[in-house]
Design an enzyme around this catalytic site. Structure first.
Site, PDB file in Angstrom:
ATOM      1  N   ARG A 123       0.881  -1.027   0.038  1.00  0.00           N
ATOM      2  CA  ARG A 123       0.066   0.070   0.041  1.00  0.00           C
ATOM      3  C   ARG A 123       0.917   1.142  -0.018  1.00  0.00           C
ATOM      4  O   ARG A 123       0.883   1.918   1.051  1.00  0.00           O
ATOM      5  CB  ARG A 123      -0.723   0.034   1.179  1.00  0.00           C
ATOM      6  CG  ARG A 123      -2.217  -0.906   1.035  1.00  0.00           C
ATOM      7  CD  ARG A 123      -3.013  -1.095   2.046  1.00  0.00           C
ATOM      8  NE  ARG A 123      -4.190  -1.477   1.896  1.00  0.00           N
ATOM      9  CZ  ARG A 123      -5.212  -1.732   2.589  1.00  0.00           C
ATOM     10  NH1 ARG A 123      -4.964  -1.445   4.200  1.00  0.00           N
ATOM     11  NH2 ARG A 123      -6.215  -2.676   2.354  1.00  0.00           N
ATOM     12  N   GLN A 128      -0.992   2.241  -5.869  1.00  0.00           N
ATOM     13  CA  GLN A 128      -2.452   2.367  -5.823  1.00  0.00           C
ATOM     14  C   GLN A 128      -3.357   2.005  -6.692  1.00  0.00           C
ATOM     15  O   GLN A 128      -4.112   1.400  -6.578  1.00  0.00           O
ATOM     16  CB  GLN A 128      -2.714   4.102  -5.433  1.00  0.00           C
ATOM     17  CG  GLN A 128      -2.495   4.392  -3.907  1.00  0.00           C
ATOM     18  CD  GLN A 128      -2.738   5.867  -3.809  1.00  0.00           C
ATOM     19  OE1 GLN A 128      -2.868   6.529  -4.559  1.00  0.00           O
ATOM     20  NE2 GLN A 128      -2.662   5.927  -2.405  1.00  0.00           N
ATOM     21  N   ASP A 131      -3.982  -1.567  -6.145  1.00  0.00           N
ATOM     22  CA  ASP A 131      -4.502  -2.085  -4.940  1.00  0.00           C
ATOM     23  C   ASP A 131      -5.973  -2.424  -4.845  1.00  0.00           C
ATOM     24  O   ASP A 131      -6.763  -1.779  -4.550  1.00  0.00           O
ATOM     25  CB  ASP A 131      -4.591  -0.777  -3.988  1.00  0.00           C
ATOM     26  CG  ASP A 131      -4.616  -1.161  -2.515  1.00  0.00           C
ATOM     27  OD1 ASP A 131      -5.027  -2.439  -2.235  1.00  0.00           O
ATOM     28  OD2 ASP A 131      -4.495  -0.237  -1.521  1.00  0.00           O
ATOM     29  N   SER A 134      -7.860  -2.848  -1.340  1.00  0.00           N
ATOM     30  CA  SER A 134      -8.553  -1.529  -0.784  1.00  0.00           C
ATOM     31  C   SER A 134      -9.999  -1.367  -1.568  1.00  0.00           C
ATOM     32  O   SER A 134     -11.041  -1.123  -1.286  1.00  0.00           O
ATOM     33  CB  SER A 134      -7.852  -0.405  -1.048  1.00  0.00           C
ATOM     34  OG  SER A 134      -6.748  -0.484   0.015  1.00  0.00           O
ATOM     35  N   TYR A 230      -1.185  -0.622   9.998  1.00  0.00           N
ATOM     36  CA  TYR A 230      -2.164  -1.872  10.281  1.00  0.00           C
ATOM     37  C   TYR A 230      -2.152  -1.971  11.530  1.00  0.00           C
ATOM     38  O   TYR A 230      -1.442  -1.868  12.293  1.00  0.00           O
ATOM     39  CB  TYR A 230      -1.563  -3.001   9.450  1.00  0.00           C
ATOM     40  CG  TYR A 230      -1.417  -2.987   7.705  1.00  0.00           C
ATOM     41  CD1 TYR A 230      -2.665  -3.095   7.235  1.00  0.00           C
ATOM     42  CD2 TYR A 230      -0.481  -2.443   7.261  1.00  0.00           C
ATOM     43  CE1 TYR A 230      -2.822  -2.838   5.761  1.00  0.00           C
ATOM     44  CE2 TYR A 230      -0.341  -2.177   5.808  1.00  0.00           C
ATOM     45  CZ  TYR A 230      -1.505  -2.535   5.309  1.00  0.00           C
ATOM     46  OH  TYR A 230      -1.375  -2.312   3.626  1.00  0.00           O
TER      47      TYR A 230
END
Length: 244
Positions: A123, A128, A131, A134, A230
């Protein structure tokens, strides 16, 4: 030399997604890739075979799908019988959890298939656009709020009627990651009073920016988030405090 990509139909119960949509497939075709799509692979995702053919893909059936394929793209990990059809030395790209999908990993490894897991894409800013985890978490959070509203035997918003006033429902969202933040936003849009809890106190500002109340656990000396942001696994004492 052209790279051949195989897109099989998902076989897991309830799985309606497809690994590659016509828009992206068309871009790969223009870049010189050969895209083979199993007939009906996109039906659950409201994507027709004709749409794939219009993007320049080959819609095939049976053994033709994997013949000479260099890459297999799939959403869910393959069952061993499916992995046995993959060409030796091919590349598999999909949502693979190496620690838990051990049967699939062993089956792929026995065919010397290389594996790239979309769940392990870092991430970072540069990654992105890839990703997918997500993006799917966003969908999950949105759907969770809708499922909760559908299951609740009352309205989410406050309603003022001739028969009286109905107070808004109170929704508690556990976890304020990507899915949790989307669930908060959706429940708020539906008119509910929303509270949210997360083991990471640093997400309090994000929760409150969406109009929800952050529920904080009793202070603890344990660090419950990793350096990358996280959530970290909680110990027995932290779990007890969370439940309280």
């Amino acid at each position: 030399m052209s790279v051949t990509v195989a897109i099989p139909k998902e076989t897991a119960p309830g799985e309606t997604r497809v690994a590659l949509v016509p828009d992206v497939a068309g871009r790969l075709v223009k870049s010189g890739y050969t895209i083979r799509v199993e007939r009906g692979a996109g039906a659950g995702a409201h994507t027709t075979d004709a749409a794939y053919q219009g993007a320049g893909c080959q819609v095939v059936e049976g053994a033709e799908l994997y013949a000479g394929a260099d890459v297999v793209m799939k959403v869910r990990p393959p069952a061993p019988a499916e992995a046995a059809q993959y060409p030796e030395g091919a590349l598999f790209i999909g949502f693979l959890q190496p620690a838990t999908d051990q049967e699939s990993v062993r089956a792929l490894a026995s065919r010397r298939v290389k594996m790239l897991s979309m769940t392990l894409v870092p991430r970072i800013t540069r990654a992105q656009p890839m990703d997918a985890l997500s993006s799917q978490a966003t969908v999950a959070g949105y759907q969770a709020a809708l499922i909760g509203a559908r299951a609740l035997p009352r309205f989410f918003p406050m309603l003022v009627t001739a028969a009286g006033t109905l107070p808004p429902a109170t929704v508690l969202v556990l976890g304020a990651g990507v899915a949790g933040l989307q669930a908060i936003a959706t429940a708020r849009r539906l008119g509910a009073n929303v509270r949210a809890y997360d083991v990471r106190p640093e997400v309090k500002e994000q929760v409150e920016s969406l109009g929800a109340q952050f529920v904080a656990a009793e202070a603890t000396s344990a660090r419950l988030s990793t350096a990358s942001g996280y959530a970290a696994e909680a110990g027995e004492e932290e779990r007890r405090r969370q439940q309280e």
